[in-house]
Design an enzyme around this catalytic site. Structure first.
Site, short mmCIF file in Angstrom:
data_model
loop_
_atom_site.label_atom_id
_atom_site.label_comp_id
_atom_site.label_asym_id
_atom_site.label_seq_id
_atom_site.Cartn_x
_atom_site.Cartn_y
_atom_site.Cartn_z
N PRO A 9 0.92 -1.22 0.01
CA PRO A 9 -0.11 0.05 0.03
C PRO A 9 0.75 1.41 0.04
O PRO A 9 1.80 1.34 0.71
CB PRO A 9 -0.77 0.17 1.33
CG PRO A 9 -0.20 -1.29 2.18
CD PRO A 9 0.50 -1.98 1.10
N ASN A 10 0.36 2.14 -0.88
CA ASN A 10 0.97 3.71 -1.00
C ASN A 10 2.31 3.71 -1.69
O ASN A 10 2.69 4.80 -1.89
CB ASN A 10 1.02 4.08 0.49
CG ASN A 10 -0.21 4.44 1.12
OD1 ASN A 10 -1.30 4.94 0.57
ND2 ASN A 10 -0.36 3.81 2.38
N ARG A 17 4.28 10.99 -2.14
CA ARG A 17 4.25 10.80 -0.70
C ARG A 17 5.55 11.21 0.19
O ARG A 17 6.67 10.73 -0.40
CB ARG A 17 3.90 9.36 -0.30
CG ARG A 17 4.79 8.28 -0.52
CD ARG A 17 4.27 6.80 -0.05
NE ARG A 17 4.16 6.85 1.29
CZ ARG A 17 3.98 5.66 1.89
NH1 ARG A 17 4.85 4.55 1.21
NH2 ARG A 17 3.86 5.34 3.13
N TYR A 22 10.80 8.92 1.21
CA TYR A 22 10.71 8.09 0.18
C TYR A 22 11.34 8.39 -1.17
O TYR A 22 11.50 7.83 -2.10
CB TYR A 22 9.37 7.47 0.04
CG TYR A 22 8.83 6.96 1.21
CD1 TYR A 22 9.42 5.88 1.98
CD2 TYR A 22 7.57 7.66 1.79
CE1 TYR A 22 8.68 4.99 3.04
CE2 TYR A 22 7.23 6.91 3.23
CZ TYR A 22 7.62 5.75 3.65
OH TYR A 22 7.04 5.48 4.66
N ASN A 73 8.24 -5.29 -0.52
CA ASN A 73 7.99 -4.23 0.39
C ASN A 73 6.73 -4.11 0.65
O ASN A 73 5.85 -3.51 -0.24
CB ASN A 73 8.56 -2.73 -0.39
CG ASN A 73 8.35 -1.69 0.44
OD1 ASN A 73 7.87 -1.67 1.67
ND2 ASN A 73 8.92 -0.63 0.10
N ALA A 76 2.90 -0.54 5.15
CA ALA A 76 2.34 -0.50 6.32
C ALA A 76 2.10 -2.01 6.84
O ALA A 76 2.16 -2.22 7.95
CB ALA A 76 1.52 0.46 6.62
N GLU A 97 12.90 -9.04 1.89
CA GLU A 97 12.20 -7.57 2.59
C GLU A 97 13.11 -6.51 2.36
O GLU A 97 14.26 -6.31 2.46
CB GLU A 97 12.17 -7.84 4.03
CG GLU A 97 11.40 -6.61 4.62
CD GLU A 97 11.45 -6.81 6.21
OE1 GLU A 97 12.35 -7.63 6.91
OE2 GLU A 97 10.66 -6.12 6.86
N HIS A 99 12.86 -1.92 2.49
CA HIS A 99 12.53 -0.79 2.84
C HIS A 99 13.08 0.19 2.12
O HIS A 99 14.30 0.25 2.56
CB HIS A 99 12.10 -0.85 4.11
CG HIS A 99 11.12 -1.82 4.94
ND1 HIS A 99 9.82 -1.87 4.53
CD2 HIS A 99 11.54 -2.95 5.52
CE1 HIS A 99 9.29 -3.02 5.13
NE2 HIS A 99 10.46 -3.68 5.73
N ARG A 106 13.07 4.95 12.58
CA ARG A 106 11.77 5.79 12.51
C ARG A 106 11.00 5.16 13.76
O ARG A 106 11.25 4.89 14.82
CB ARG A 106 11.00 5.52 11.31
CG ARG A 106 11.68 5.98 10.19
CD ARG A 106 11.35 5.70 8.88
NE ARG A 106 10.06 6.67 8.88
CZ ARG A 106 9.02 6.50 7.72
NH1 ARG A 106 9.18 5.60 6.77
NH2 ARG A 106 7.86 7.12 7.85
C1 DQA Z 1 8.33 1.30 4.21
C2 DQA Z 1 8.10 1.77 5.47
C3 DQA Z 1 6.85 1.52 6.21
O1 DQA Z 1 6.84 1.70 7.42
C4 DQA Z 1 5.67 2.36 5.31
O2 DQA Z 1 4.52 1.95 6.15
C5 DQA Z 1 5.94 2.36 3.83
C6 DQA Z 1 6.95 2.07 3.22
C7 DQA Z 1 9.44 1.64 3.29
O3 DQA Z 1 9.59 1.35 1.99
O4 DQA Z 1 10.49 2.65 3.82
O5 DQA Z 1 4.76 2.28 3.39
O6 DQA Z 1 7.92 0.00 3.89
#
Ligand code: DQA
Length: 145
Positions: A9-10, A17, A22, A73, A76, A97, A99, A106
């Site tokens: 998501p996102n 964003r 990011y 990735n 959240a 994984e 990020h 964070r």
């Molecule tokens: C994320 C880190 C997560 O905490 C966050 O909710 C994201 C992006 C990252 O790529 O740093 O959506 O996975």
């Protein structure tokens, strides 16, 4: 060698964003970067993004018998989803994984990663290059075996 790159998501909002966390590259830029890298290295790749937990679980299940490695990735859902953890465990495909941000620096709620329990490696804070590092890692791991 076929790799599936999954974004949760996102991550479709990359470039818009929170650029401090990011960066300014868009999701389309990321997809192009992944495909260019894989073309150069002779790796077959599929990219997938969804904002929906069930769609992410379905995609992981579809990879069974169809992919040699997964880069994910989960956004959240990293911090909440046992369903995604179980999906990765179910298919037994080497999974990395990724990020984009340095999650370990964070908020407290970002310190939990369920999916990490099923992953062979975690890459954080390397921006979108982290996806390419994950692909290279999986490529080398699979060749080694
Ligand atoms: C994320 C880190 C997560 O905490 C966050 O909710 C994201 C992006 C990252 O790529 O740093 O959506 O996975």
């Amino acid at each position: 060698m076929k790799i599936l790159v999954i974004n949760g998501p996102n991550l479709n909002m990359l470039g818009i964003r929170e650029p401090d966390h990011y960066g300014k590259e868009t999701y389309a830029d990321l997809v192009k970067k992944i495909h260019n890298h894989c073309d150069k290295n002779g790796v077959e790749v599929e990219t997938f993004q969804s904002n929906h937990e069930g769609a992410l679980v379905d995609k992981i299940q579809e990879a069974y018998g169809n992919a040699d490695g997964i880069v994910i990735n989960p956004g959240a859902y990293t911090h909440t989803s046992i369903a995604i953890l179980d999906a990765v465990k179910s298919v037994s495909i080497p999974t990395v994984e990724v990020h984009i941000s340095k999650v370990e620096e964070r908020e407290d709620f970002r310190q939990i990663s369920y999916i990490r329990l099923a992953c062979v490696k975690t890459i954080t804070g390397h921006g979108t290059d982290g996806y390419l590092e994950a692909i290279d890692f999986l490529t080398k791991e699979t060749v080694k075996k």
